[in-house]
Design a protein around this motif. Sequence first.
Motif: not given
Length: 417
Positions: A45-57, A101-110
């Motif tokens: 979930a943390a890695m997906l957050f990096v891709g969705i929010v850090w890079l794409w965001g 929106y996607g990052g919030a889901i990842c944080i919740l799963v984390l």
Amino acid sequence: MNPEFKRNLWLNFSLHRLIGMPAILGLIFLAVAMNGQASHVGSSAAMLFVGIVWLWGTKNAAAAIGDEQRDHTWDQQRMSALSPWAMTWGKLFGATLFNWYGGAICILVLLISDLAKDPINTLFKALSLIAMSLLLHGAALVMNLQLGQSDFAQNRRGSFNLLLAIPPLFLMPSLFELSETPITWWDISFMPLQFQLLAGSFFAVCSIFAAWRLMQNALQVRTQPWAWPVFSCLLTGFLAGFNHENLPMLGLIISSSMTYATLFSEPNSITIWQRIQQRIQAQNWHGALINLPLWPTTLLLSFAFALLAMGAAPSELSSISTAPLSIALMLLRDSAICVFLAFGPKRGITNSLLYLALINGLLPFLAHSSGLTSVAYFIMPMSHPAAITSIVISTIHALIAIALVFWRWQALQTVQR
């Protein structure tokens, strides 16, 4: 609702995207869990957050200004009645809302996956991810607003801002490999995740504040140039926390770097300096300050740090120059050269970069390679072993460059009359 935020909300969300994001993320988490890696769902979930929010965001935050500058719609938005702060947060959070929106889901799963096992570190990890995201998005907005004033071709390419995400990627190991080695900063011990959260939060606030200040200038709300040198001092204080002895030289290096950054990203046309001259002649000091570019503020600050470094005890960074004052003088020379070229018929920044690269890099290298050490020292006096000689030669360089600026200034004034 903020019109800019509402516009981005309509552009970024649709029923398909609302359903697609959680569905795809849910399938990824399910695949990780069914593969016998249930304990790694949190790190996934943390890695997906990096891709969705850090890079794409970060790319989307950059596009909030960059695409509009490229498509020539930014000038229309500048004519709107939105305040600088409303425009800033409308673009900063509106353009990246789908990523959050996607990052919030990842944080919740984390949190669900790891909070019970290690509540303190999991909470620090989640907050660090959020703080670093705000820092990246704010920095992307700042870069595009600043480069929008220059003729850099890169300010039309949103993908260029993905480079901002590279330095934080080096911090990722601390998010996944928990270290017990404390970090000492200003004689205070912090755990790595704790320090990362504090540092990320501080610089996130700085980046958002800088975006707001630049948005004020973009919307013709003029401001005095005090924030740039203050940030230089704050950055110096932050980095000096790891080694107090390097503070003066570190401040000199940082203020010099920030001077170069704004020197190449701000307009330096003769009309700007004529406007400043008119304000000074009318004793309108406030008007002169709000028209002053940013680079002279950190240029003056570099001289202050150079004088402090001259009187301070030698540090690890003292090997850069035998005379710190010569660094500030060479910075003054390079600034004057850039202004001289900006006053000319061809004002491209590439010309300034080319001439400075020749003077500071190629010519000293060729002189050293040819065994002409004295010539090399004259071209690049910072490397001279004698401090007094280094300062004297640097002063000569600066005076010649300043004389060239005044010569071209007088010539242009005569032509305009």
